[in-house]
Design a protein around this motif. Structure first.
Motif, PDB file in Angstrom:
ATOM      1  N   LEU A  89       0.843  -1.193   0.000  1.00  0.00           N
ATOM      2  CA  LEU A  89       0.000   0.000   0.000  1.00  0.00           C
ATOM      3  C   LEU A  89       0.880   1.245   0.000  1.00  0.00           C
ATOM      4  O   LEU A  89       2.030   1.193   0.441  1.00  0.00           O
ATOM      5  CB  LEU A  89      -0.917   0.002   1.231  1.00  0.00           C
ATOM      6  CG  LEU A  89      -1.914  -1.168   1.362  1.00  0.00           C
ATOM      7  CD1 LEU A  89      -2.759  -1.002   2.606  1.00  0.00           C
ATOM      8  CD2 LEU A  89      -2.789  -1.277   0.121  1.00  0.00           C
ATOM      9  N   GLU A  92       2.375   7.062   3.721  1.00  0.00           N
ATOM     10  CA  GLU A  92       1.534   8.191   4.121  1.00  0.00           C
ATOM     11  C   GLU A  92       1.807   9.454   3.321  1.00  0.00           C
ATOM     12  O   GLU A  92       0.912  10.261   3.100  1.00  0.00           O
ATOM     13  CB  GLU A  92       1.718   8.484   5.621  1.00  0.00           C
ATOM     14  CG  GLU A  92       0.970   7.528   6.526  1.00  0.00           C
ATOM     15  CD  GLU A  92       0.941   7.998   7.965  1.00  0.00           C
ATOM     16  OE1 GLU A  92       1.050   9.217   8.195  1.00  0.00           O
ATOM     17  OE2 GLU A  92       0.822   7.142   8.850  1.00  0.00           O
ATOM     18  N   TYR A 105      -6.838   4.901   5.242  1.00  0.00           N
ATOM     19  CA  TYR A 105      -6.500   3.506   4.950  1.00  0.00           C
ATOM     20  C   TYR A 105      -7.668   2.572   5.259  1.00  0.00           C
ATOM     21  O   TYR A 105      -7.842   1.550   4.584  1.00  0.00           O
ATOM     22  CB  TYR A 105      -5.262   3.086   5.731  1.00  0.00           C
ATOM     23  CG  TYR A 105      -3.982   3.639   5.163  1.00  0.00           C
ATOM     24  CD1 TYR A 105      -3.358   3.027   4.080  1.00  0.00           C
ATOM     25  CD2 TYR A 105      -3.394   4.788   5.684  1.00  0.00           C
ATOM     26  CE1 TYR A 105      -2.186   3.536   3.540  1.00  0.00           C
ATOM     27  CE2 TYR A 105      -2.222   5.309   5.149  1.00  0.00           C
ATOM     28  CZ  TYR A 105      -1.625   4.683   4.078  1.00  0.00           C
ATOM     29  OH  TYR A 105      -0.471   5.193   3.541  1.00  0.00           O
ATOM     30  N   THR A 106      -8.453   2.905   6.279  1.00  0.00           N
ATOM     31  CA  THR A 106      -9.610   2.067   6.611  1.00  0.00           C
ATOM     32  C   THR A 106     -10.677   2.158   5.530  1.00  0.00           C
ATOM     33  O   THR A 106     -11.270   1.141   5.133  1.00  0.00           O
ATOM     34  CB  THR A 106     -10.188   2.486   7.963  1.00  0.00           C
ATOM     35  OG1 THR A 106      -9.196   2.354   8.978  1.00  0.00           O
ATOM     36  CG2 THR A 106     -11.388   1.621   8.333  1.00  0.00           C
ATOM     37  N   TYR A 109      -9.045   0.474   2.152  1.00  0.00           N
ATOM     38  CA  TYR A 109      -8.531  -0.897   2.153  1.00  0.00           C
ATOM     39  C   TYR A 109      -9.150  -1.775   3.242  1.00  0.00           C
ATOM     40  O   TYR A 109      -8.722  -2.919   3.403  1.00  0.00           O
ATOM     41  CB  TYR A 109      -7.010  -0.876   2.315  1.00  0.00           C
ATOM     42  CG  TYR A 109      -6.332   0.032   1.322  1.00  0.00           C
ATOM     43  CD1 TYR A 109      -6.239  -0.310  -0.020  1.00  0.00           C
ATOM     44  CD2 TYR A 109      -5.782   1.252   1.735  1.00  0.00           C
ATOM     45  CE1 TYR A 109      -5.613   0.530  -0.940  1.00  0.00           C
ATOM     46  CE2 TYR A 109      -5.151   2.099   0.827  1.00  0.00           C
ATOM     47  CZ  TYR A 109      -5.071   1.737  -0.508  1.00  0.00           C
ATOM     48  OH  TYR A 109      -4.462   2.575  -1.406  1.00  0.00           O
ATOM     49  N   GLY A 113      -6.235  -2.432   5.645  1.00  0.00           N
ATOM     50  CA  GLY A 113      -5.673  -1.091   5.721  1.00  0.00           C
ATOM     51  C   GLY A 113      -5.513  -0.618   7.149  1.00  0.00           C
ATOM     52  O   GLY A 113      -4.530   0.054   7.486  1.00  0.00           O
ATOM     53  N   THR A 114      -6.470  -0.969   8.005  1.00  0.00           N
ATOM     54  CA  THR A 114      -6.380  -0.592   9.423  1.00  0.00           C
ATOM     55  C   THR A 114      -5.174  -1.250  10.090  1.00  0.00           C
ATOM     56  O   THR A 114      -4.405  -0.593  10.800  1.00  0.00           O
ATOM     57  CB  THR A 114      -7.665  -0.998  10.162  1.00  0.00           C
ATOM     58  OG1 THR A 114      -8.785  -0.367   9.538  1.00  0.00           O
ATOM     59  CG2 THR A 114      -7.604  -0.561  11.623  1.00  0.00           C
ATOM     60  N   TYR A 116      -2.590  -2.470   8.581  1.00  0.00           N
ATOM     61  CA  TYR A 116      -1.413  -1.948   7.896  1.00  0.00           C
ATOM     62  C   TYR A 116      -0.950  -0.641   8.539  1.00  0.00           C
ATOM     63  O   TYR A 116       0.246  -0.411   8.737  1.00  0.00           O
ATOM     64  CB  TYR A 116      -1.764  -1.723   6.424  1.00  0.00           C
ATOM     65  CG  TYR A 116      -0.587  -1.619   5.488  1.00  0.00           C
ATOM     66  CD1 TYR A 116       0.015  -2.760   4.974  1.00  0.00           C
ATOM     67  CD2 TYR A 116      -0.099  -0.378   5.091  1.00  0.00           C
ATOM     68  CE1 TYR A 116       1.086  -2.672   4.093  1.00  0.00           C
ATOM     69  CE2 TYR A 116       0.968  -0.286   4.211  1.00  0.00           C
ATOM     70  CZ  TYR A 116       1.556  -1.441   3.710  1.00  0.00           C
ATOM     71  OH  TYR A 116       2.617  -1.340   2.857  1.00  0.00           O
ATOM     72  N   TYR A 117      -1.921   0.203   8.905  1.00  0.00           N
ATOM     73  CA  TYR A 117      -1.601   1.486   9.535  1.00  0.00           C
ATOM     74  C   TYR A 117      -1.136   1.298  10.981  1.00  0.00           C
ATOM     75  O   TYR A 117      -0.142   1.903  11.416  1.00  0.00           O
ATOM     76  CB  TYR A 117      -2.833   2.394   9.501  1.00  0.00           C
ATOM     77  CG  TYR A 117      -2.670   3.655  10.291  1.00  0.00           C
ATOM     78  CD1 TYR A 117      -1.915   4.721   9.809  1.00  0.00           C
ATOM     79  CD2 TYR A 117      -3.273   3.788  11.549  1.00  0.00           C
ATOM     80  CE1 TYR A 117      -1.758   5.883  10.545  1.00  0.00           C
ATOM     81  CE2 TYR A 117      -3.119   4.943  12.292  1.00  0.00           C
ATOM     82  CZ  TYR A 117      -2.359   5.984  11.785  1.00  0.00           C
ATOM     83  OH  TYR A 117      -2.206   7.137  12.530  1.00  0.00           O
ATOM     84  N   THR A 122       2.657   2.118   7.084  1.00  0.00           N
ATOM     85  CA  THR A 122       2.413   3.320   6.293  1.00  0.00           C
ATOM     86  C   THR A 122       3.536   4.340   6.452  1.00  0.00           C
ATOM     87  O   THR A 122       3.660   5.257   5.637  1.00  0.00           O
ATOM     88  CB  THR A 122       1.075   3.963   6.706  1.00  0.00           C
ATOM     89  OG1 THR A 122       1.118   4.283   8.105  1.00  0.00           O
ATOM     90  CG2 THR A 122      -0.081   3.010   6.454  1.00  0.00           C
TER      91      THR A 122
END
Length: 290
Positions: A89, A92, A105-106, A109, A113-114, A116-117, A122
């Protein structure tokens, strides 16, 4: 367990703890030494490698951990995998300006994504755990270089021309001649080929290409410099991931430098041309760093 000095039963020379080849005559002191490690033993002729000396102290256990090749390779593998995951991904600084990273991201993705952050992917290269991995790799490279580089330096500096017969029999290439009449002539012939000659009575040591022995440590030095350069981003003023607004003629302080560095906008102009003419957009900016 504290190691004691070892006396060679062939020449009587007293060797430091952990020595496998006598510093004086080159005879193997410990005949039960692991046969698979003979190459390492010959490489550090007459010098003990600290990580191979048995000890029960906490410092030695930590030292042995960081000098382990398996540990170094494992850290490199984790860094490589983390860097690969960090490309799945966008980082930032590629998301829209002003957007909340967690929400961005949420929404785009989902649960992936959550996570991942939250795990810091990120901002991979500035996350605490990635920096920790880089630091561990640097420590591993430094410890391994010192652990093996110092004995190598000592063995090359103090190596003797006179060796025990068992030393030669353990070399990769070995040949034996009964006559020594032409030994001096052969030594001079090698010396004319830029070989470094060292003698001890009727014993001759001919050496060339010593720098190649330092190949791994030269690579280690380059990697350490590379790691040090990547960590400079955490020093104020060296790397800044901030948006700085400065109107024309305005001077503003650069964030995170505590008033030590400033940026002045001397002028900014934009020239726009018709796309149909084939001329690209031209931008001109004059900035001074103080």
């Amino acid at each position: 367990m504290e190691q004691k000095e070892i006396q060679c039963n062939h020449c009587g020379h007293v060797n430091p703890p952990g020595t496998q080849l006598c510093q004086s005559c080159g005879k193997m002191i410990n005949e039960d030494y692991d046969k698979k490690k003979i190459k390492d033993l010959m490489r550090y002729d007459g010098s003990a490698v600290r990580s191979k000396v048995r000890s029960q102290s906490i410092f030695d256990k930590i030292w042995n951990f960081f000098t382990s090749i398996k540990v170094g390779v494992t850290i490199i593998a984790i860094i490589a995998i983390s860097a690969a995951v960090g490309t799945i991904l966008p980082q930032e600084y590629f998301i829209p300006i002003g957007a909340d990273p967690a929400q961005h991201y949420t929404e785009l993705y989902g649960t992936f994504g959550t996570l991942y952050y939250k795990f810091g992917f990120t901002q991979l290269y500035s996350s605490w755990w990635f920096v920790l991995l880089m630091g561990l790799l640097a420590l591993s490279l430094i410890a391994a270089s010192v652990d093996r580089g110092v004995p190598l330096y000592k063995s090359l500096k103090n190596q003797r021309a006179k060796k025990h017969a068992s030393f030669f029999k353990r070399q990769r290439l070995f040949n034996e001649y009964e006559s020594t009449d032409n030994a001096a002539d052969i030594a001079k012939a090698f010396e004319s080929k830029k070989y470094k000659l060292k003698t001890d009575g009727d014993h001759y040591l001919l050496e060339k290409g010593r720098l190649s022995r330092w190949g791994p440590y030269i690579n280690h030095t380059g990697l350490i410099i590379l790691l040090a350069g990547s960590m400079l981003r955490f020093f104020p003023g060296v790397y800044i991931d901030e948006i700085i607004y400065a109107q024309e003629g305005e001077t503003v302080s650069i964030p995170t430098t505590e008033g030590q560095y400033y940026m002045r906008n001397d002028g900014f102009t934009i020239d726009t041309y018709d796309e149909d003419s084939g001329t690209v957009l031209m931008r001109h900016c004059r900035t001074a760093w103080l």
